[in-house]
Design a protein around this motif. Structure first.
Motif, mmCIF file in Angstrom:
data_model
loop_
_atom_site.group_PDB
_atom_site.id
_atom_site.type_symbol
_atom_site.label_atom_id
_atom_site.label_comp_id
_atom_site.label_asym_id
_atom_site.label_seq_id
_atom_site.Cartn_x
_atom_site.Cartn_y
_atom_site.Cartn_z
ATOM 1 N N GLY A 80 -10.588 9.757 48.599
ATOM 2 C CA GLY A 80 -9.337 9.387 49.701
ATOM 3 C C GLY A 80 -8.080 9.823 48.769
ATOM 4 N N PRO A 81 -6.797 9.891 49.525
ATOM 5 C CA PRO A 81 -5.461 9.955 48.820
ATOM 6 C C PRO A 81 -5.469 8.854 47.807
ATOM 7 C CG PRO A 81 -5.343 9.329 51.014
ATOM 8 C CD PRO A 81 -6.815 9.386 50.836
ATOM 9 N N ALA B 125 -13.006 7.157 52.572
ATOM 10 C CA ALA B 125 -13.248 8.507 52.311
ATOM 11 C C ALA B 125 -14.332 9.185 52.836
ATOM 12 C CB ALA B 125 -13.046 8.780 50.871
ATOM 13 N N ASN C 142 -13.219 9.802 43.265
ATOM 14 C CA ASN C 142 -13.359 10.989 43.972
ATOM 15 C C ASN C 142 -14.815 11.288 44.316
ATOM 16 O OD1 ASN C 142 -11.374 11.985 41.509
ATOM 17 N ND2 ASN C 142 -10.747 11.924 43.906
ATOM 18 N N THR D 124 -2.489 17.273 46.032
ATOM 19 C CA THR D 124 -3.448 18.525 46.237
ATOM 20 C C THR D 124 -3.156 19.283 47.147
ATOM 21 O OG1 THR D 124 -5.427 17.751 47.643
ATOM 22 C CG2 THR D 124 -5.342 17.206 44.896
ATOM 23 N N TYR E 2 -8.380 6.159 45.104
ATOM 24 C CA TYR E 2 -9.752 6.272 45.344
ATOM 25 C C TYR E 2 -10.581 6.872 44.280
ATOM 26 C CZ TYR E 2 -8.779 4.655 50.256
ATOM 27 O OH TYR E 2 -8.608 3.995 51.430
ATOM 28 N N ASN F 91 -14.098 14.611 47.610
ATOM 29 C CA ASN F 91 -12.561 14.514 47.063
ATOM 30 C C ASN F 91 -12.182 13.066 46.864
ATOM 31 O OD1 ASN F 91 -12.351 17.356 46.224
ATOM 32 N ND2 ASN F 91 -11.492 17.712 48.307
ATOM 33 N N THR G 107 -15.093 12.666 52.437
ATOM 34 C CA THR G 107 -15.523 13.924 51.493
ATOM 35 C C THR G 107 -15.479 13.561 50.113
ATOM 36 O OG1 THR G 107 -13.156 14.760 51.018
ATOM 37 C CG2 THR G 107 -14.104 15.201 52.968
ATOM 38 N N ASN H 109 -0.969 12.644 48.494
ATOM 39 C CA ASN H 109 -1.924 13.596 47.913
ATOM 40 C C ASN H 109 -1.413 14.563 47.385
ATOM 41 O OD1 ASN H 109 -3.928 15.562 47.874
ATOM 42 N ND2 ASN H 109 -4.488 15.263 50.035
ATOM 43 N N ASN I 251 -6.738 18.656 52.357
ATOM 44 C CA ASN I 251 -6.884 17.255 53.106
ATOM 45 C C ASN I 251 -7.807 16.535 52.528
ATOM 46 O OD1 ASN I 251 -6.696 15.427 55.362
ATOM 47 N ND2 ASN I 251 -8.305 16.822 56.649
ATOM 48 N N ARG I 252 -7.640 15.019 52.521
ATOM 49 C CA ARG I 252 -8.608 14.065 52.080
ATOM 50 C C ARG I 252 -8.940 13.165 53.114
ATOM 51 N NH1 ARG I 252 -8.078 12.827 45.594
ATOM 52 N NH2 ARG I 252 -7.904 15.061 45.119
#
Ligand code: GCU
Length: 129
Positions: free
Chosen positions: A119-120, A113, A35, A63, A33, A117, A115, A61, A66-67
């Protein structure tokens, strides 16, 4: 019951790219995805009959953040800000599930998504009726 698998790389992608640089995916790759808020993957899912189905999303993910994504079925959000938490590495794939009602015949399942960031990395969706 049998699960039907739908590969993310074959779905309708909005603001994302198909990649294959992190091992462990099924099929030929996964969706990375973009960002940003609103990047999405939409699957076309077929159900033999109307009823409750389990939607299992396989993702990675790498990181620690949370995504979250909104999960929508036929345009209606059924799981808002569903968590797609860190899996420890981009090569570590996990599954998270949502229960939803499907109509007989063709349905859309979209993961968007929520946020900046994005999605994952999304590998596939498995639907169990
Ligand atoms: C890295 C990783 C990608 C991932 C991206 C992200 O670039 O290699 O696979 O999608 O981070 O943070 O979204």
């Amino acid at each position: 019951p049998n699960a039907t698998r739908y590969e993310a790389e074959n779905a309708t992608i909005s603001q994302g790219v198909v990649e294959s640089n992190h091992a462990g995916y099924s099929g030929t790759g996964f969706v990375n995805y973009d960002n940003l808020v609103g990047s999405s993957v939409e699957f076309t899912v077929t159900a033999a009959a109307a009823g409750t189905a389990t939607l299992a999303f396989r993702f990675a993910n790498g990181t620690t953040a949370n995504r979250p994504m909104d999960i929508a079925v036929n345009g209606a959000v059924v799981a808002a800000n569903k968590a797609f938490n860190g899996t420890g590495a981009w090569t570590t794939w996990q599954t998270t599930t949502v229960s939803a009602q499907l109509a007989a015949g063709t349905n859309t399942v979209r993961a968007t998504a929520t946020t900046a960031n994005g999605g994952p990395n999304l590998d596939h969706l498995e639907v169990t009726a």
